[in-house]
Scaffold this motif. Structure first.
Motif, PDB file in Angstrom:
ATOM      1  N   SER A  27      -5.178   0.155  -6.312  1.00 22.44           N
ATOM      2  CA  SER A  27      -5.185   0.644  -4.934  1.00 22.44           C
ATOM      3  C   SER A  27      -4.107  -0.073  -4.119  1.00 22.44           C
ATOM      4  O   SER A  27      -3.320   0.560  -3.409  1.00 22.44           O
ATOM      5  CB  SER A  27      -6.552   0.427  -4.287  1.00 22.44           C
ATOM      6  OG  SER A  27      -7.555   1.112  -4.984  1.00 22.44           O
ATOM      7  N   THR A  28      -4.095  -1.368  -4.207  1.00 25.76           N
ATOM      8  CA  THR A  28      -3.143  -2.193  -3.438  1.00 25.76           C
ATOM      9  C   THR A  28      -2.776  -3.435  -4.241  1.00 25.76           C
ATOM     10  O   THR A  28      -3.411  -3.754  -5.253  1.00 25.76           O
ATOM     11  CB  THR A  28      -3.753  -2.665  -2.096  1.00 25.76           C
ATOM     12  OG1 THR A  28      -4.906  -3.466  -2.377  1.00 25.76           O
ATOM     13  CG2 THR A  28      -4.157  -1.489  -1.221  1.00 25.76           C
ATOM     14  N   GLU A  48      -7.315   1.434   2.125  1.00 23.42           N
ATOM     15  CA  GLU A  48      -7.122   1.007   0.737  1.00 23.42           C
ATOM     16  C   GLU A  48      -7.634   2.047  -0.250  1.00 23.42           C
ATOM     17  O   GLU A  48      -7.043   2.243  -1.313  1.00 23.42           O
ATOM     18  CB  GLU A  48      -7.828  -0.326   0.509  1.00 23.42           C
ATOM     19  CG  GLU A  48      -7.174  -1.492   1.235  1.00 23.42           C
ATOM     20  CD  GLU A  48      -7.958  -2.768   1.063  1.00 23.42           C
ATOM     21  OE1 GLU A  48      -7.516  -3.637   0.302  1.00 23.42           O
ATOM     22  OE2 GLU A  48      -9.032  -2.876   1.693  1.00 23.42           O
ATOM     23  N   ILE A  94       0.850  -1.184   0.000  1.00 18.45           N
ATOM     24  CA  ILE A  94       0.000   0.000   0.000  1.00 18.45           C
ATOM     25  C   ILE A  94       0.885   1.233   0.000  1.00 18.45           C
ATOM     26  O   ILE A  94       2.048   1.168   0.449  1.00 18.45           O
ATOM     27  CB  ILE A  94      -0.927  -0.020   1.236  1.00 18.45           C
ATOM     28  CG1 ILE A  94      -1.961   1.085   1.161  1.00 18.45           C
ATOM     29  CG2 ILE A  94      -0.133   0.053   2.516  1.00 18.45           C
ATOM     30  CD1 ILE A  94      -3.051   0.960   2.237  1.00 18.45           C
TER      31      ILE A  94
END
Length: 389
Positions: A207-208, A66, A59
């Protein structure tokens, strides 16, 4: 010489109405106290079970959740190609680059709208989270505008049932299945193909990335790689379980502080009620106390007897409140997750520690409410007490 325990119990039962009202007040306070702790633990348990010790989440640094994280394609490709990442039998990395967004859905029954998390995943996502399994319908097709919804979503939102369509990202998405995830936070999400969701929201970044390590000890090696590689230094790597536990801390702490504040106010009323009851007991049994003193019972025995009587009231009320609160385990509620800004469904969790704390709180109220009346009873003069007849 100690006052017999039988006398204490019998004295408690002799004033049934006041005993019942006092015990009910304590039961109400203990019920609220226990329910708050169960709620905070329920949130923590739900998010804790969302992650796995075997998985790692990549992340962006400083991202609190997130949905606040951005992971460009180049960095995501570098992460997936690292030697610390486990491989599938066909040689592909066991990682899922995911996009997380929040949408609004109408609740069933016209009770307003709420935020729901939509997670775009890659094929490895289901291998990374074996607890996620389709329980009704089928999985979505890769490359199609189809989604599957968590079990906690299907029953609460309009259009989230199999065969229905939900609208987000400027398009209609067909719900083709419902999945369970052992009660974890994933059951409060909608899952679909990451490429389709990125296309719908016109996003070019993820996002991740969630990945599986080749072995548990590789975590420190992976973290060292992130610190040494300039292309990855803007990213943070965390164990998935620890990541979701962090997400629960803020909300669990807020619930606990607010609940304890309310409970303390209620407990003042319950303690005063217990004190009034015990003062009434002393006033009604002045002659009785004088007789006990004349028979040779010491002041400390009288003090202990009235304290025990107060404890009988508080423990019986505490046990009743704890018993009522334990029934909450059979209910599931939802609230806004401060980490994701989306609705999170969870169940109340009762642990031995919460039960002990609740009973301890009841005992504390009993001691606080019974101490001053017990002191007054112990300090009564024998002659004056017998003359009260």
């Amino acid at each position: 010489m100690a006052v017999p325990l039988k006398y204490v119990v019998r004295s408690s039962c002799s004033r049934r109405l006041t005993t019942f009202l006092t015990a009910s007040g304590i039961a109400l306070v203990v019920f609220v106290f226990t329910a708050v702790l169960m709620m905070a633990d329920g949130v923590r348990e739900t998010l804790r079970s969302t992650g796995s010790d075997d998985n790692v989440v990549v992340i962006r640094k400083a991202a609190m959740s997130e949905i606040m994280s951005i992971l460009d394609r180049e960095a995501a490709a570098i992460v997936s190609g690292l030697p610390q990442v486990a491989r599938l039998p066909d040689g592909r990395p066991m990682s899922s680059r995911e996009i997380v967004v929040v949408i609004n859905l109408d609740k069933i029954g016209g009770s307003g709208i709420s935020n729901v998390t939509v997670r775009g995943v890659e094929e490895a996502a289901f291998r990374l989270r074996p607890a996620v399994r389709i329980v009704e319908g089928r999985a979505f097709r890769w490359g199609a505008r189809e989604v599957v919804v968590g079990a906690a979503i299907a029953g609460r939102f309009a259009g989230a049932q199999i065969g229905e369509r939900i609208k987000f990202g400027g398009d209609q998405w067909t719900v083709v299945g419902t999945f369970a995830a052992d009660g974890s936070g994933f059951e409060s999400e909608v899952w679909g193909d990451s490429r389709q969701i990125m296309d719908a929201f016109r996003r070019s970044s993820f996002s991740t990335t969630t990945l599986r390590l080749v072995h548990a000890e590789a975590f420190e090696e992976l973290r060292a790689v992130f610190e040494a590689d300039n292309r990855l230094q803007h990213l943070s790597v965390k164990r998935e379980k620890a990541f979701f536990e962090e997400q629960s801390e803020m909300m669990a702490t807020f619930i606990r502080i607010l609940g304890i504040f309310v409970t303390v106010i209620f407990s003042c009323g319950a303690t005063i009620g217990a004190m009034i009851t015990m003062y009434g007991a002393v006033a009604n049994r002045t002659v009785e106390i004088g007789t006990l003193r004349a028979l040779g019972f010491h002041r400390r025995s009288i003090l202990l007897a009235f304290l025990l009587e107060s404890l009988v009231l508080s423990v019986s009320g505490g046990a009743a409140g704890l018993g009522l609160a334990s029934l909450l385990r059979f209910f599931t509620i939802s609230t806004l997750n401060f980490g994701s800004f989306a609705e999170l469904a969870f169940s109340f969790a009762l642990s031995p520690g919460i039960a002990a704390a609740s009973l301890g709180f009841a005992v504390l109220m009993g001691l606080a409410g019974g101490f001053l009346p017990a002191v007054r009873a112990a300090r009564l003069d024998i002659v004056h007490a017998l003359r009260a007849a």
